[in-house]
Write a protein that holds these residues in place. Structure first.
Motif, short mmCIF file in Angstrom:
data_model
loop_
_atom_site.label_atom_id
_atom_site.label_comp_id
_atom_site.label_asym_id
_atom_site.label_seq_id
_atom_site.Cartn_x
_atom_site.Cartn_y
_atom_site.Cartn_z
N PRO A 71 71.97 65.78 58.86
CA PRO A 71 71.71 66.77 58.75
C PRO A 71 71.73 67.67 57.41
N THR A 76 77.11 74.08 51.95
CA THR A 76 78.51 74.59 50.91
C THR A 76 79.70 74.40 52.78
N SER A 139 77.63 82.56 48.83
CA SER A 139 78.15 80.76 48.66
C SER A 139 76.36 81.42 48.56
N THR A 144 71.48 76.34 51.75
CA THR A 144 70.46 77.27 52.84
C THR A 144 69.81 77.86 53.92
C1 FAD Z 1 81.89 80.23 48.44
C2 FAD Z 1 81.63 80.67 49.88
C3 FAD Z 1 81.56 81.11 50.51
C4 FAD Z 1 81.24 81.59 52.01
N1 FAD Z 1 80.96 82.17 53.19
C5 FAD Z 1 80.37 82.54 53.71
C6 FAD Z 1 80.75 83.72 54.69
O1 FAD Z 1 80.73 84.72 54.77
N2 FAD Z 1 80.32 83.39 56.28
C7 FAD Z 1 79.58 82.34 56.94
O2 FAD Z 1 79.30 82.16 57.62
N3 FAD Z 1 79.90 81.77 55.85
C8 FAD Z 1 80.25 81.31 54.34
N4 FAD Z 1 80.54 80.21 53.82
C9 FAD Z 1 79.98 78.81 54.24
C10 FAD Z 1 78.88 78.33 53.98
O3 FAD Z 1 77.99 78.73 53.20
C11 FAD Z 1 78.00 78.84 55.44
O4 FAD Z 1 78.33 77.49 56.74
C12 FAD Z 1 76.14 78.27 55.36
O5 FAD Z 1 75.67 78.46 56.79
C13 FAD Z 1 76.32 76.88 54.56
O6 FAD Z 1 74.60 76.27 54.69
P1 FAD Z 1 74.80 75.02 53.95
O7 FAD Z 1 72.79 74.92 53.70
O8 FAD Z 1 75.36 75.31 53.24
O9 FAD Z 1 74.83 74.40 55.00
P2 FAD Z 1 75.58 72.36 55.18
O10 FAD Z 1 76.95 73.08 54.87
O11 FAD Z 1 74.71 71.49 54.42
O12 FAD Z 1 74.98 71.97 56.74
C14 FAD Z 1 76.34 73.45 57.79
C15 FAD Z 1 76.10 72.44 59.16
O13 FAD Z 1 74.72 72.75 59.48
C16 FAD Z 1 73.87 71.10 59.37
N5 FAD Z 1 72.75 71.82 58.93
C17 FAD Z 1 72.13 72.09 58.14
N6 FAD Z 1 70.81 72.23 57.12
C18 FAD Z 1 70.52 71.68 59.01
C19 FAD Z 1 68.91 72.03 59.46
N7 FAD Z 1 68.12 72.06 58.21
N8 FAD Z 1 68.79 71.64 60.54
C20 FAD Z 1 69.61 71.27 60.94
N9 FAD Z 1 71.33 71.52 60.68
C21 FAD Z 1 71.65 71.64 59.71
C22 FAD Z 1 74.69 70.06 58.72
O14 FAD Z 1 74.86 69.25 59.76
C23 FAD Z 1 75.78 71.02 59.11
O15 FAD Z 1 77.05 70.42 60.91
C24 FAD Z 1 81.09 80.42 52.60
C25 FAD Z 1 81.01 79.09 52.10
C26 FAD Z 1 81.31 78.90 50.86
C27 FAD Z 1 81.36 77.97 50.25
#
Ligand code: FAD
Length: 470
Positions: A71, A76, A139, A144
């Motif tokens: 998924p 990010t 991010s 999402t």
């Molecule tokens: C500049 C920057 C700053 C950040 N700051 C923080 C912060 O302050 N705090 C923090 O906690 N994180 C931070 N992060 C990390 C990241 O943004 C978070 O982990 C965020 O929650 C990931 O969301 P995503 O939609 O990009 O998920 P993805 O990166 O697409 O996926 C992350 C994980 O969730 C799973 N996943 C995604 N969507 C689903 C779904 N619908 N159902 C089941 N599983 C799913 C994926 O398989 C994967 O294991 C940061 C990242 C960046 C690049």
């Protein structure tokens, strides 16, 4: 699968989702690269369903053909959880097209959103109903809400509002066998057996696919005040935290620590953001008042005056405008960017009981300097939550890429010390593939066995994000 099997699967996926939503080759490549650009996997295809029913049908199709699924939301994540391995056998299941706000219920203080909604859009939709959705990450323009739930993301407001888990009242999930389970009822109380919602939150896509959620909304604050305090030691920062808690109570919404080296890096790479003051440690405080700006300013002034009089804090800068407050947050948010501009470094996202933070930093810094002479510790983070980004950079003027050879040693020193101080090796980013082996070192055999039992029960074929977490 054989090439013929692959083709049969891809044909069936195209028939289900439309050919334009089954990406292969170069079109699939961006979904296989991690955010930091350090790793690139391979996918059989990227599948882009648009509805919960399509997700369920896609999961059933993958199950029928025994195709593993990864998924993905905004991709990010920082622990390689959202990208496939290099085998080319798994599909990326992108949730980005499930991006509708289904309902806003101001009386219940909830909103129901689909998993692929960008966090920023969720915040904006809440603001449109004069409510606050307080989850905030750097991010937020790309991640999402499904990814936030799957990683139980933290961010800058956990101190007051909790992690993503605390902001969710219910989920809709497609289980590993393609069934749809929903608890989208917006209930604050529901003690009717095992809490399935809590199993899927933070599971990093290893147990099922989150397709929608009911989120908890808060009242919008009437005013916010931000200040930057200059201090000498981490002990002083912790004393300021205690004082701010005592004087401001729930009005304290942010408390970020930044060491002098962090500010020096920002000064070197983004000089326009550097503060005029000089200190060994800095704290960014944010207060939110439900009453007025005068109320927030009064609380902040009382706290800082008392801290300065008590010798906890040397100097403080209170933002006089929204622009100044934003500039102080920019300073904090540019630390990772300044680090990246400075070169590669070894990252750690850890948490500790507040009472052990200062001792942890002191002994771990000494151990790192003994093992890796001249290395630089870039320590900053959400001190109010006991969460530190404890990054180890190469000695000044040396090859940062070559320094990465020390990553296993640095990880061992930091994570052993975290464990010895009763902390966690992943405060907010999760485990993914990056920290999977370390998890086995620091969780008890009983805990790992219980986690494996859950994984087998909810994903008996092992097709949900294999190789991640466990
Ligand atoms: C500049 C920057 C700053 C950040 N700051 C923080 C912060 O302050 N705090 C923090 O906690 N994180 C931070 N992060 C990390 C990241 O943004 C978070 O982990 C965020 O929650 C990931 O969301 P995503 O939609 O990009 O998920 P993805 O990166 O697409 O996926 C992350 C994980 O969730 C799973 N996943 C995604 N969507 C689903 C779904 N619908 N159902 C089941 N599983 C799913 C994926 O398989 C994967 O294991 C940061 C990242 C960046 C690049």
């Amino acid at each position: 699968m054989t090439p013929a099997g692959d083709n049969a699967f891809l044909d069936a996926a195209r028939a289900l989702l439309g050919a334009v939503h089954v990406l292969t080759g170069a079109d699939a490549a961006p979904y296989c690269r991690d955010w930091r650009g350090r790793y690139t996997g391979r996918a059989l295809a990227v599948l882009r369903p648009a509805t919960t029913d399509e997700v369920a049908a896609t999961v059933r199709l993958c199950r029928e053909h025994r195709v593993p699924m990864v998924p993905q939301g905004g991709n990010t994540g920082l622990v390689l959880g959202s990208v496939p391995d290099g085998s080319g056998t798994a599909v990326v299941l992108s949730l980005q097209r499930l991006n509708r706000v289904r309902a806003v219920d101001p009386l219940n203080n909830t909103m129901t959103v689909e998993a692929g909604c960008l966090l920023q859009h969720v915040q904006e939709a809440a603001a449109g109903a004069q409510r606050l959705f307080p989850l905030s990450l750097a991010s937020e323009g790309s991640c999402t809400i499904g990814g936030n739930l799957a990683t139980n993301a933290g961010g800058t407001a956990v101190l007051r509002y909790g992690n993503t888990r605390d902001l969710c009242f219910g989920l809709e999930v497609v289980t590993a066998d393609g069934e749809i389970w929903s608890s989208l009822r917006g209930l604050r109380k529901d003690n009717t057996g095992y809490d399935l919602r809590d199993l899927y939150i933070g599971a990093e896509g290893t147990l099922g696919v989150i397709t929608a959620a009911v989120l908890k909304l808060h009242p919008q604050p009437a005013a916010q005040m931000t200040a930057l305090a200059a201090l000498d030691t981490v002990e002083d920062a912790l004393a300021l935290l205690q004082l701010a808690h005592a004087r401001c109570g729930p009005a304290l919404t942010g408390f970020e620590l930044m060491s002098a080296l962090c500010i020096d890096l920002v000064r070197a790479h983004f000089p326009q953001l550097a503060p005029a003051m000089a200190a060994r440690q800095y704290v960014l405080l944010e207060l939110s008042s439900s009453e007025s700006a005068a109320h927030a300013a009064g609380l902040l002034e009382t706290t800082l005056d008392e801290a300065i009089a008590g010798g906890i804090c040397g100097d403080a800068l209170v933002a006089a405008s929204l622009a100044q407050a934003q500039a102080l947050w920019q300073l904090r948010e540019h630390i990772p960017l300044a680090q990246a501009a400075d070169g590669k470094n070894i990252k750690h996202d850890i948490s500790l009981p507040l009472s052990r933070v200062a001792h942890f930093i002191a002994v771990t810094e000494t151990a790192l300097h003994d093992a890796l002479p001249g290395c630089r510790l870039v320590c900053f983070g959400h001190l109010g939550d006991g969460n530190l980004h404890f990054n180890v950079a190469a000695p000044a003027g040396t090859d940062s890429e070559a320094f990465l050879v020390h990553q296993p040693l640095a990880n061992r020193i930091v994570h052993d010390s975290v464990h010895a101080h009763g902390g966690s090796i992943s405060a907010e980013h999760g485990i993914g593939a990056l920290k999977r082996d370390d998890l086995l070192l620091y969780k008890s055999a009983t805990e790992i066995a219980l986690m494996r039992t859950l994984k087998r029960a909810l994903d008996p074929d092992g097709l949900m994000n294999p190789g991640k977490v466990l």
